[in-house]
Design a protein around this motif. Structure first.
Motif, mmCIF file in Angstrom:
data_model
loop_
_atom_site.group_PDB
_atom_site.id
_atom_site.type_symbol
_atom_site.label_atom_id
_atom_site.label_comp_id
_atom_site.label_asym_id
_atom_site.label_seq_id
_atom_site.Cartn_x
_atom_site.Cartn_y
_atom_site.Cartn_z
ATOM 1 N N THR A 1 -5.980 3.863 0.478
ATOM 2 C CA THR A 1 -4.745 3.001 0.039
ATOM 3 C C THR A 1 -4.749 3.031 -1.438
ATOM 4 O O THR A 1 -5.857 2.714 -2.156
ATOM 5 C CB THR A 1 -4.819 1.600 0.463
ATOM 6 N N ILE A 2 -3.744 3.596 -2.019
ATOM 7 C CA ILE A 2 -3.443 3.819 -3.429
ATOM 8 C C ILE A 2 -2.211 2.805 -3.910
ATOM 9 O O ILE A 2 -1.324 2.490 -3.275
ATOM 10 C CB ILE A 2 -2.900 5.075 -3.758
ATOM 11 N N SER B 1 3.432 9.617 -8.140
ATOM 12 C CA SER B 1 4.381 10.309 -7.404
ATOM 13 C C SER B 1 4.675 11.922 -7.803
ATOM 14 O O SER B 1 4.643 12.916 -6.848
ATOM 15 C CB SER B 1 5.970 9.788 -7.423
ATOM 16 N N GLU B 2 4.439 12.260 -9.028
ATOM 17 C CA GLU B 2 4.681 13.611 -9.619
ATOM 18 C C GLU B 2 3.349 14.466 -9.028
ATOM 19 O O GLU B 2 3.767 15.703 -8.742
ATOM 20 C CB GLU B 2 4.650 13.821 -11.103
ATOM 21 N N GLN B 3 2.230 13.832 -8.923
ATOM 22 C CA GLN B 3 0.876 14.542 -8.662
ATOM 23 C C GLN B 3 0.698 14.556 -6.997
ATOM 24 O O GLN B 3 -0.155 15.260 -6.604
ATOM 25 C CB GLN B 3 -0.339 13.654 -9.058
ATOM 26 N N ASP C 1 2.718 7.545 0.181
ATOM 27 C CA ASP C 1 2.533 6.105 0.679
ATOM 28 C C ASP C 1 1.971 5.356 -0.341
ATOM 29 O O ASP C 1 1.002 4.471 -0.066
ATOM 30 C CB ASP C 1 1.834 6.284 1.895
ATOM 31 N N VAL C 2 2.410 5.195 -1.728
ATOM 32 C CA VAL C 2 1.767 4.396 -2.672
ATOM 33 C C VAL C 2 2.259 2.979 -2.558
ATOM 34 O O VAL C 2 3.417 2.805 -2.338
ATOM 35 C CB VAL C 2 1.808 4.874 -4.039
ATOM 36 N N MET C 3 1.232 2.003 -2.632
ATOM 37 C CA MET C 3 1.664 0.505 -2.517
ATOM 38 C C MET C 3 2.121 0.225 -3.796
ATOM 39 O O MET C 3 1.560 -0.122 -4.746
ATOM 40 C CB MET C 3 0.475 -0.322 -1.850
ATOM 41 N N ARG C 4 3.357 -0.187 -3.855
ATOM 42 C CA ARG C 4 3.886 -0.717 -5.271
ATOM 43 C C ARG C 4 4.257 -1.946 -5.051
ATOM 44 O O ARG C 4 5.064 -2.556 -4.452
ATOM 45 C CB ARG C 4 5.272 0.183 -5.541
ATOM 46 N N VAL C 5 3.505 -3.236 -5.930
ATOM 47 C CA VAL C 5 3.482 -4.359 -6.088
ATOM 48 C C VAL C 5 4.353 -4.737 -7.511
ATOM 49 O O VAL C 5 3.923 -3.732 -8.297
ATOM 50 C CB VAL C 5 2.117 -4.810 -6.346
#
Length: 456
Positions: A175-176, A189-191, A195-199
């Motif tokens: 979980t990132i 996102s570019e890398q 499913d990056v958790m954005r808070v």
């Protein structure tokens, strides 16, 4: 004389988009008229502020260039201080705009909205942003104002410590987390991280990591430490691993740059005088430089070819101090415009400079500059134009003393306008192998963004 105008009637707000900019800010503190501050004492990060602003603008010849820059709250770079917007980047911009005599305003909104407003032409620019190809499509970057140190933060609890000892890779089952709309989230996102958790905030993200709901969060180290302390969490609760340095800039809309093509150059020329806070090398960074780059620099300083070329260009005549000052002033003034004085050009064309250029090409991206100065502090060879001629007022000048022949000076990180990179300079003496006396000193400027990456 100071003239008050309402936002809607300011002669520089010629289109409705500018009025919308002022009215749509979720929270806004506006700074006007060469750095003067206007703000509400009860301003909060998540409150809506009604569109009731007045502009206090200095009457001067640059009045037509008045601009609005979008930003977001991001301590310690942009933060509320007693109800006013302050922080490191604000102080740098106040200094720079005052030097060029242009009034400007600031409006605070979420990061993504700031980018959208610049892209759609409803704002003149925004900061702080990393340099990216996507941004370059619709905006123009200034020289860097600050350098962020991005780190991976993970819980130090026994449950996840075994998998937290390596840096996460795209596609791994982990979980990132990142801040919504942040520079770090864009980079992830570019890398290829999915499913990056954005808070919504740094505080929320740090809390999620501490609770074990996020395995890794990519954040700026300074911002993380402030949020961790504000939350009352101990450093022992987290594992922190370095990822990369990220230079941060102001992006101006291409529309504004086309309208006022000279402003960006003027701003860049004065930014170097307003950067006031060098970044101290952490122990692991200094250790890495001492173990990896310093031996290479020492070996180069002892090479027969370098010593031969240094001897070939060393002058025998002493330049009087008043003449040296004139040379230095002309050199410095022209170098700020990217031009070489006659003295600088002669040095660039000598055999030592050619040899230093070969070394730079061989060393690759990790080395941004390399130059040699003599016992009087005068540059006698350089791979590219340095910002000044006389080094006798710099700390590295002590390396010309023969008592320092076994020493090396590794400087903290600072922005160098001549190379447009953040450098840590290594300076070592160049010793005459026959007499044991110091001939000159060698300075190698490391581009820390390249030299201190984990893969480097």
């Amino acid at each position: 004389m100071t003239v008050l105008r309402s936002a809607g009637k300011n002669k520089n707000n010629k289109d409705k988009g500018r009025n919308v900019l002022l009215h749509q800010c979720a929270t806004a503190t506006l700074l006007f008229g060469l750095g003067a501050a206007v703000g509400a004492s009860d301003l909060r990060a998540n409150e809506l502020v009604p569109p009731a602003f007045e502009i206090a603008q200095q009457e001067n010849d640059n009045q037509d260039k008045f601009l609005i820059l979008q930003t977001n709250l991001h301590p310690p770079y942009q933060e509320l201080q007693n109800g006013l917007l302050g922080g490191y980047s604000i102080s740098v911009l106040n200094c720079a705009f005052e030097r060029i005599g242009v009034g400007y305003g600031l409006a605070v909104a979420p990061r993504q909205r700031n980018r959208d407003m610049v892209r759609s032409g409803r704002a003149d620019g925004f900061f702080l942003a990393r340099i990216s190809d996507f941004m370059d499509e619709y905006a123009v970057a200034t020289h860097p104002l600050a350098l962020e140190k991005w780190v991976w933060v993970s819980p130090s609890s026994n449950v996840v410590s075994s998998k937290a000892r390596h840096l996460p890779k795209p596609g791994e089952f982990t979980t990132i987390g990142a801040i919504l709309g942040s520079n770090e989230a864009e980079w992830l996102s570019e890398q290829g991280y999915e499913d990056v958790m954005r808070v919504p905030s740094i505080a929320s993200l740090v809390s999620q990591v501490a609770a074990g709901r996020v395995d890794f969060a990519l954040v700026d180290k300074q911002s993380f430490e402030i949020a961790r302390n504000d939350l009352g969490l101990g450093a022992e609760q987290f594992l922190v691993q370095f990822e990369r340095y990220a230079p941060l800039v102001v992006y101006f809309s291409k529309r504004y740059v086309e309208t006022y093509p000279d402003l960006l150059g003027k701003l860049n020329n004065v930014l170097e005088f307003c950067e006031t806070r060098p970044m101290h090398l952490e122990p692991w960074e200094r250790d890495a430089i001492e173990r990896i780059q310093l031996p290479i620099v020492r070996q180069f300083a002892k090479s027969k070819d370098l010593i031969r070329n240094v001897r070939a260009v060393l002058g025998t005549e002493h330049i009087p101090s008043d003449q040296k000052r004139v040379i230095d002033e002309e050199w410095t003034a022209l170098s700020r415009r990217g031009l070489a004085s006659s003295m600088a050009q002669n040095i660039l064309d000598n055999i030592l400079s050619d040899y230093l250029q070969t070394f730079k090409n061989t060393a690759g991206a990790q080395v941004a500059e390399v130059f040699v100065f003599d016992l009087a502090g005068q540059v006698i060879g350089m791979n590219r134009l340095t910002s000044d001629f006389d080094q006798s007022d710099e700390v590295q000048y002590q390396m010309t003393d023969s008592i320092n022949r076994d020493h090396a000076l590794i400087a903290d990180i600072r922005y160098d306008a001549s190379t447009r990179t953040f450098l840590s300079q290594i300076t070592v003496p160049i010793i005459d192998p026959e007499s044991g006396r110091t001939l000159a000193a060698l300075t190698v400027g490391l581009d820390v963004s390249a030299a201190l990456r984990p893969e480097s």
